[in-house]
Design a protein around this motif. Structure first.
Motif, PDB file in Angstrom:
ATOM      1  N   GLY A  42     -11.652   5.508  12.496  1.00 20.32           N
ATOM      2  CA  GLY A  42     -13.089   5.321  12.613  1.00 20.32           C
ATOM      3  C   GLY A  42     -13.886   6.233  11.709  1.00 20.32           C
ATOM      4  N   GLY A  43     -15.016   6.711  12.225  1.00 21.83           N
ATOM      5  CA  GLY A  43     -15.878   7.567  11.424  1.00 21.83           C
ATOM      6  C   GLY A  43     -17.183   7.846  12.134  1.00 21.83           C
ATOM      7  N   VAL A  44     -18.221   8.059  11.348  1.00 22.95           N
ATOM      8  CA  VAL A  44     -19.542   8.423  11.865  1.00 22.95           C
ATOM      9  C   VAL A  44     -20.562   7.382  11.415  1.00 22.95           C
ATOM     10  CG1 VAL A  44     -21.390  10.146  11.810  1.00 22.95           C
ATOM     11  CG2 VAL A  44     -18.980  10.871  11.871  1.00 22.95           C
ATOM     12  N   THR A  45     -21.397   6.948  12.347  1.00 22.63           N
ATOM     13  CA  THR A  45     -22.457   5.988  12.049  1.00 22.63           C
ATOM     14  C   THR A  45     -23.799   6.581  12.434  1.00 22.63           C
ATOM     15  OG1 THR A  45     -21.014   4.078  12.432  1.00 22.63           O
ATOM     16  CG2 THR A  45     -23.390   3.685  12.536  1.00 22.63           C
ATOM     17  N   LEU A  46     -24.771   6.479  11.535  1.00 21.40           N
ATOM     18  CA  LEU A  46     -26.157   6.819  11.863  1.00 21.40           C
ATOM     19  C   LEU A  46     -26.886   5.528  12.181  1.00 21.40           C
ATOM     20  CD1 LEU A  46     -27.222   9.597   9.336  1.00 21.40           C
ATOM     21  CD2 LEU A  46     -26.106   9.800  11.564  1.00 21.40           C
ATOM     22  N   SER A  47     -27.465   5.486  13.382  1.00 19.53           N
ATOM     23  CA  SER A  47     -28.171   4.294  13.847  1.00 19.53           C
ATOM     24  C   SER A  47     -29.541   4.724  14.344  1.00 19.53           C
ATOM     25  CB  SER A  47     -27.341   3.597  14.939  1.00 19.53           C
ATOM     26  OG  SER A  47     -27.897   2.365  15.314  1.00 19.53           O
ATOM     27  N   GLY A  48     -30.165   3.906  15.142  1.00 20.66           N
ATOM     28  CA  GLY A  48     -31.500   4.281  15.594  1.00 20.66           C
ATOM     29  C   GLY A  48     -31.985   3.403  16.715  1.00 20.66           C
ATOM     30  N   GLY A  49     -33.340   3.270  16.695  1.00 22.73           N
ATOM     31  CA  GLY A  49     -34.267   3.661  15.681  1.00 22.73           C
ATOM     32  C   GLY A  49     -33.895   3.209  14.286  1.00 22.73           C
ATOM     33  N   GLU A  50     -34.476   3.911  13.337  1.00 25.99           N
ATOM     34  CA  GLU A  50     -34.247   3.625  11.915  1.00 25.99           C
ATOM     35  C   GLU A  50     -33.934   4.932  11.197  1.00 25.99           C
ATOM     36  OE1 GLU A  50     -33.375   2.783   8.653  1.00 25.99           O
ATOM     37  OE2 GLU A  50     -34.042   0.910   9.592  1.00 25.99           O
ATOM     38  N   PRO A  51     -32.665   5.142  10.799  1.00 26.08           N
ATOM     39  CA  PRO A  51     -32.282   6.405  10.152  1.00 26.08           C
ATOM     40  C   PRO A  51     -33.051   6.712   8.877  1.00 26.08           C
ATOM     41  CG  PRO A  51     -30.341   5.160  10.812  1.00 26.08           C
ATOM     42  CD  PRO A  51     -31.518   4.256  11.005  1.00 26.08           C
ATOM     43  N   LEU A  52     -33.490   5.677   8.154  1.00 25.78           N
ATOM     44  CA  LEU A  52     -34.179   5.934   6.885  1.00 25.78           C
ATOM     45  C   LEU A  52     -35.634   6.365   7.084  1.00 25.78           C
ATOM     46  CD1 LEU A  52     -32.684   3.181   4.559  1.00 25.78           C
ATOM     47  CD2 LEU A  52     -32.039   5.597   4.811  1.00 25.78           C
ATOM     48  N   LEU A  53     -36.077   6.433   8.331  1.00 26.52           N
ATOM     49  CA  LEU A  53     -37.363   7.061   8.603  1.00 26.52           C
ATOM     50  C   LEU A  53     -37.240   8.579   8.438  1.00 26.52           C
ATOM     51  CD1 LEU A  53     -40.215   6.109   9.530  1.00 26.52           C
ATOM     52  CD2 LEU A  53     -39.535   6.724  11.861  1.00 26.52           C
ATOM     53  N   GLN A  54     -36.001   9.079   8.474  1.00 26.49           N
ATOM     54  CA  GLN A  54     -35.705  10.501   8.285  1.00 26.49           C
ATOM     55  C   GLN A  54     -34.646  10.632   7.183  1.00 26.49           C
ATOM     56  OE1 GLN A  54     -35.344  12.713  12.143  1.00 26.49           O
ATOM     57  NE2 GLN A  54     -35.383  10.660  13.060  1.00 26.49           N
ATOM     58  N   PRO A  55     -34.988  10.297   5.949  1.00 25.22           N
ATOM     59  CA  PRO A  55     -33.974  10.208   4.892  1.00 25.22           C
ATOM     60  C   PRO A  55     -33.314  11.531   4.537  1.00 25.22           C
ATOM     61  CG  PRO A  55     -36.179   9.996   3.966  1.00 25.22           C
ATOM     62  CD  PRO A  55     -36.332   9.923   5.461  1.00 25.22           C
ATOM     63  N   ARG A  56     -34.060  12.634   4.547  1.00 21.91           N
ATOM     64  CA  ARG A  56     -33.458  13.923   4.186  1.00 21.91           C
ATOM     65  C   ARG A  56     -32.405  14.323   5.219  1.00 21.91           C
ATOM     66  NH1 ARG A  56     -36.401  19.852   3.818  1.00 21.91           N
ATOM     67  NH2 ARG A  56     -34.543  21.013   3.177  1.00 21.91           N
ATOM     68  N   PRO A  66     -16.151   0.064  11.544  1.00 20.01           N
ATOM     69  CA  PRO A  66     -14.727  -0.049  11.846  1.00 20.01           C
ATOM     70  C   PRO A  66     -14.195   1.107  12.690  1.00 20.01           C
ATOM     71  CG  PRO A  66     -15.048   0.679   9.585  1.00 20.01           C
ATOM     72  CD  PRO A  66     -16.402   0.316  10.110  1.00 20.01           C
ATOM     73  N   GLY A  67     -13.279   0.786  13.594  1.00 17.38           N
ATOM     74  CA  GLY A  67     -12.605   1.808  14.377  1.00 17.38           C
ATOM     75  C   GLY A  67     -13.489   2.473  15.412  1.00 17.38           C
ATOM     76  N   VAL A  68     -13.051   3.623  15.863  1.00 14.84           N
ATOM     77  CA  VAL A  68     -13.798   4.417  16.841  1.00 14.84           C
ATOM     78  C   VAL A  68     -14.850   5.231  16.093  1.00 14.84           C
ATOM     79  CG1 VAL A  68     -13.639   6.218  18.603  1.00 14.84           C
ATOM     80  CG2 VAL A  68     -11.799   4.534  18.368  1.00 14.84           C
ATOM     81  N   ARG A  69     -16.094   5.136  16.533  1.00 10.38           N
ATOM     82  CA  ARG A  69     -17.189   5.774  15.812  1.00 10.38           C
ATOM     83  C   ARG A  69     -17.931   6.794  16.669  1.00 10.38           C
ATOM     84  NH1 ARG A  69     -16.413   3.994  10.772  1.00 10.38           N
ATOM     85  NH2 ARG A  69     -18.511   4.753  10.269  1.00 10.38           N
ATOM     86  N   PHE A  70     -18.272   7.919  16.048  1.00 10.27           N
ATOM     87  CA  PHE A  70     -19.290   8.801  16.604  1.00 10.27           C
ATOM     88  C   PHE A  70     -20.615   8.257  16.092  1.00 10.27           C
ATOM     89  CE2 PHE A  70     -22.352  12.226  16.237  1.00 10.27           C
ATOM     90  CZ  PHE A  70     -22.225  12.894  17.456  1.00 10.27           C
ATOM     91  N   VAL A  71     -21.498   7.867  16.996  1.00  6.42           N
ATOM     92  CA  VAL A  71     -22.759   7.236  16.621  1.00  6.42           C
ATOM     93  C   VAL A  71     -23.922   8.132  17.029  1.00  6.42           C
ATOM     94  CG1 VAL A  71     -24.177   5.156  16.755  1.00  6.42           C
ATOM     95  CG2 VAL A  71     -21.696   4.988  17.049  1.00  6.42           C
ATOM     96  N   ALA A  72     -24.734   8.515  16.058  1.00  4.78           N
ATOM     97  CA  ALA A  72     -25.950   9.278  16.327  1.00  4.78           C
ATOM     98  C   ALA A  72     -27.137   8.331  16.225  1.00  4.78           C
ATOM     99  CB  ALA A  72     -26.100  10.425  15.335  1.00  4.78           C
ATOM    100  N   PHE A  73     -27.905   8.249  17.303  1.00  3.05           N
ATOM    101  CA  PHE A  73     -29.078   7.381  17.344  1.00  3.05           C
ATOM    102  C   PHE A  73     -30.315   8.225  17.040  1.00  3.05           C
ATOM    103  CE2 PHE A  73     -25.864   5.597  20.109  1.00  3.05           C
ATOM    104  CZ  PHE A  73     -25.848   4.253  19.747  1.00  3.05           C
ATOM    105  N   LEU A  74     -30.900   7.999  15.881  1.00  2.00           N
ATOM    106  CA  LEU A  74     -32.079   8.762  15.488  1.00  2.00           C
ATOM    107  C   LEU A  74     -33.333   8.112  16.068  1.00  2.00           C
ATOM    108  CD1 LEU A  74     -29.888   9.913  13.686  1.00  2.00           C
ATOM    109  CD2 LEU A  74     -31.521   9.984  11.812  1.00  2.00           C
TER     110      LEU A  74
END
Length: 262
Positions: free
Chosen positions: A90-104, A37-45
């Protein structure tokens, strides 16, 4: 949407016991209404265990495709947009790739964002859902759950590995926790569009109490140039995007289960 590569990280001395948490980040960007939702900062892992035939980001398949970043470095970038995305709902989204490949790494970024009062979202296939511990999910306000397919043979054709079972288990775990879910399903003519395949995904989504919406995403070929740049063959180069009749039928299958469909 044009992503910007993450700039090189600062120096790091190996072997330090107080070493910060680091991850491989391919790029980041700001999006509107696409990654939550809204405007997102998206980090692609960087890094993904699947090889989906319709993937539009083959440049994120390997962790080596990204640049090593500390959580602090990511948060510096988040802070640059913090007021803007907050005011814009909005908020922050972790995307990828697959973020759960780097869970910590993913868990710490989500927690830091959550502590700032930012809405957080995790975009995942759920294939590695078992790697998401309770602390990571406690810091996650929304999960964008990509359900690749339901029919076992179709799932393997799409992803070239595994089965949908880990995704199912993860989705049910999220629902049991009360975590809001947006289901995503990529519609590819001749690949994922079979009536029974769609029906399976729809029944699964309808059985999760916290599903807020289903996004039926039409297949496109916008990432085909990336395959050429990497010297790879795009598997669906000859596949056309779904037409309006097919889109209406598939969206109708989800709507018939009482789901809100986009």
């Amino acid at each position: 949407m044009t992503t910007r590569p993450a700039p090189p990280s600062g120096p790091h001395r190996p072997g330090r016991t107080d070493a910060p948490t680091v991850g491989s980040v391919h790029s980041w960007d700001v999006s509107v209404g696409v990654d939550g939702p809204g405007v997102r900062f998206v980090a692609f892992l960087a890094g993904c265990p699947l090889r989906c035939r319709y993937c539009h980001s083959p440049d994120t398949w390997y962790r080596r495709s990204g640049r090593t970043r500390t959580v602090d470095e990511v948060m510096v970038e988040v802070e640059r947009y913090r007021r803007f995305i907050s005011v814009a709902g909005g908020g922050v989204t972790l995307s990828g790739g697959e973020p759960l490949l780097q869970p910590r790494f993913s868990g710490e970024v989500l927690r830091r964002c959550h502590d700032l009062g930012l809405h957080t979202a995790l975009d995942t296939s759920g294939f590695l859902g078992v790697r998401a511990d309770d602390a990571l999910l406690d810091a996650t306000d929304l999960v964008l759950l990509d359900v690749k397919s339901w029919d076992p043979a179709t799932y393997r054709r799409v992803t070239r590995t595994g089965s949908v079972t880990p995704t199912v288990r993860f989705g049910r775990r999220l629902a049991d926790r009360g975590t809001p879910i947006w289901i995503r399903f990529v519609l590819v003519p001749g690949l994922t569009d079979a009536v029974q395949n769609v029906a399976g995904v729809a029944d699964f989504a309808a059985g999760l109490a916290t599903v807020q919406r289903v996004e039926v995403l039409p297949f496109h070929r916008l990432g085909a140039h990336k395959y050429a740049e990497l010297g790879l063959t795009f598997p669906l180069a000859d596949t056309q995007p779904p037409g309006p009749d097919l889109l209406a039928r598939v969206r109708g299958q989800f709507a018939e289960r009482g789901l809100t469909v986009y």
